[in-house]
Enzyme design. Structure first.
Site, PDB file in Angstrom:
ATOM      1  N   SER A   1       0.856  -1.251   0.039  1.00  0.00           N
ATOM      2  CA  SER A   1       0.146   0.052  -0.170  1.00  0.00           C
ATOM      3  C   SER A   1       0.824   1.308   0.145  1.00  0.00           C
ATOM      4  O   SER A   1       2.203   1.183   0.318  1.00  0.00           O
ATOM      5  CB  SER A   1      -0.822   0.005   1.257  1.00  0.00           C
ATOM      6  OG  SER A   1      -1.540  -1.081   1.393  1.00  0.00           O
TER       7      SER A   1
HETATM    8  N1  SAM Z   1       0.244  -5.025   4.346  1.00  0.00           N
HETATM    9  C1  SAM Z   1       1.060  -5.332   3.140  1.00  0.00           C
HETATM   10  C2  SAM Z   1       2.274  -4.548   3.182  1.00  0.00           C
HETATM   11  O1  SAM Z   1       2.538  -3.727   4.235  1.00  0.00           O
HETATM   12  O2  SAM Z   1       3.081  -4.837   2.067  1.00  0.00           O
HETATM   13  C3  SAM Z   1       0.319  -5.252   2.018  1.00  0.00           C
HETATM   14  C4  SAM Z   1      -0.761  -6.135   1.764  1.00  0.00           C
HETATM   15  S1  SAM Z   1      -1.348  -6.345   0.166  1.00  0.00           S
HETATM   16  C5  SAM Z   1      -2.318  -4.941  -0.188  1.00  0.00           C
HETATM   17  C6  SAM Z   1      -2.599  -7.469   0.483  1.00  0.00           C
HETATM   18  C7  SAM Z   1      -2.033  -8.935   0.793  1.00  0.00           C
HETATM   19  O3  SAM Z   1      -3.068  -9.621   1.367  1.00  0.00           O
HETATM   20  C8  SAM Z   1      -1.459  -9.628  -0.242  1.00  0.00           C
HETATM   21  O4  SAM Z   1      -0.081 -10.060  -0.178  1.00  0.00           O
HETATM   22  C9  SAM Z   1      -2.341 -10.884  -0.270  1.00  0.00           C
HETATM   23  O5  SAM Z   1      -1.537 -12.201  -0.784  1.00  0.00           O
HETATM   24  C10 SAM Z   1      -2.811 -11.021   1.035  1.00  0.00           C
HETATM   25  N2  SAM Z   1      -4.052 -11.842   1.097  1.00  0.00           N
HETATM   26  C11 SAM Z   1      -5.221 -11.762   0.390  1.00  0.00           C
HETATM   27  N3  SAM Z   1      -6.050 -12.743   0.694  1.00  0.00           N
HETATM   28  C12 SAM Z   1      -5.592 -13.140   2.138  1.00  0.00           C
HETATM   29  C13 SAM Z   1      -5.981 -14.123   3.135  1.00  0.00           C
HETATM   30  N4  SAM Z   1      -7.298 -14.549   2.721  1.00  0.00           N
HETATM   31  N5  SAM Z   1      -5.335 -14.412   3.854  1.00  0.00           N
HETATM   32  C14 SAM Z   1      -3.780 -13.783   4.178  1.00  0.00           C
HETATM   33  N6  SAM Z   1      -3.517 -12.844   3.211  1.00  0.00           N
HETATM   34  C15 SAM Z   1      -4.313 -12.682   2.319  1.00  0.00           C
END
Ligand code: SAM
Length: 217
Positions: free
Chosen positions: A57
């Site tokens: 993000s």
């Molecule tokens: N917080 C992160 C950072 O600081 O870089 C950014 C997160 S990114 C916008 C969203 C993340 O959520 C992705 O890495 C994706 O793989 C993960 N994600 C999606 N569905 C998920 C789930 N059910 N459980 C865990 N992670 C999940």
């Protein structure tokens, strides 16, 4: 501390001193790929790719969500969506402990390596479906979801401590908004704070993989 960055965040409404200081101290460059490491990209207004079709993000979004989470040093925090690990690093400096769940193993392992290289020791990495939360360490004083779901996943609300706060992007009628959810006497109170543009939460209480495939994602 990067004064230009901090001034820019303040001008956009991120005014919490501790959040600003923490963002000023943690090198975001460590969490992004080489081509995005120069300041304009790294601290720019857009999310950046981190591989596997996922994103880190923007620093503004991290500031906004972290400020809304109202974290302190006594809190146990659950983050859903480890991604690059940057948000977990920010939360680790503000709280007692962070549990962060990521469904993509490779991202979790990479994030862990970066966090360990920064000698951050209060983050626990979990690989799995964060849409069901992580009951083993519940309840959590704060929960931050960094991927968008069709609704607040009920297991996550159940794992939120009484009086706790959760911040999460939720999609309604094709439009994403960041919600701040509070649990008071077991009841959910929520308000929208800003429009959002997150990748999807894929899992039992998010978007099912099959649904996404049917929609051509
Ligand atoms: N917080 C992160 C950072 O600081 O870089 C950014 C997160 S990114 C916008 C969203 C993340 O959520 C992705 O890495 C994706 O793989 C993960 N994600 C999606 N569905 C998920 C789930 N059910 N459980 C865990 N992670 C999940």
């Amino acid at each position: 501390m990067n004064k230009k960055l901090i001034d820019n965040l303040i001008s956009k409404g991120i005014t919490n001193k501790t959040v600003l200081e923490t963002i000023g101290k943690i090198s975001r460059e460590r969490f992004v790929e080489q081509p995005f490491r120069h300041a304009d990209m790294c601290y720019g207004p857009s999310p950046l790719p981190i591989g596997h079709n996922q994103t880190i993000s923007s620093v503004y979004t991290v500031g906004l969500m972290t400020q809304a989470l109202d974290v302190n040093k006594n809190h146990k925090v659950l983050e859903v969506g480890t991604g690059s690990g940057y948000q977990a690093a920010v939360l680790s400096a503000l709280s007692a402990s962070v549990f962060t769940i990521e469904r993509i193993r490779d991202l979790s392992l990479k994030a862990r390596a970066v966090i360990e290289s920064l000698s951050i020791r209060n983050v626990t990495f979990i690989i799995g479906d964060g849409s069901i939360g992580f009951g083993e360490y519940a309840p959590y004083d704060r929960i931050l979801i960094t991927a968008c779901s069709p609704d607040i996943p009920s297991p996550l609300f159940n794992q939120l401590a009484e009086g706790g706060i959760m911040v999460a992007p939720v999609e309604s009628n094709g439009v994403q908004n960041i919600l701040v959810v509070e649990k008071k006497n077991g009841i959910m109170f929520s308000k929208e704070i800003a429009p959002a543009n997150f990748v999807k939460l894929i899992g039992k209480n998010g978007y099912e993989t099959q649904t996404l495939e049917r929609c051509g994602f």
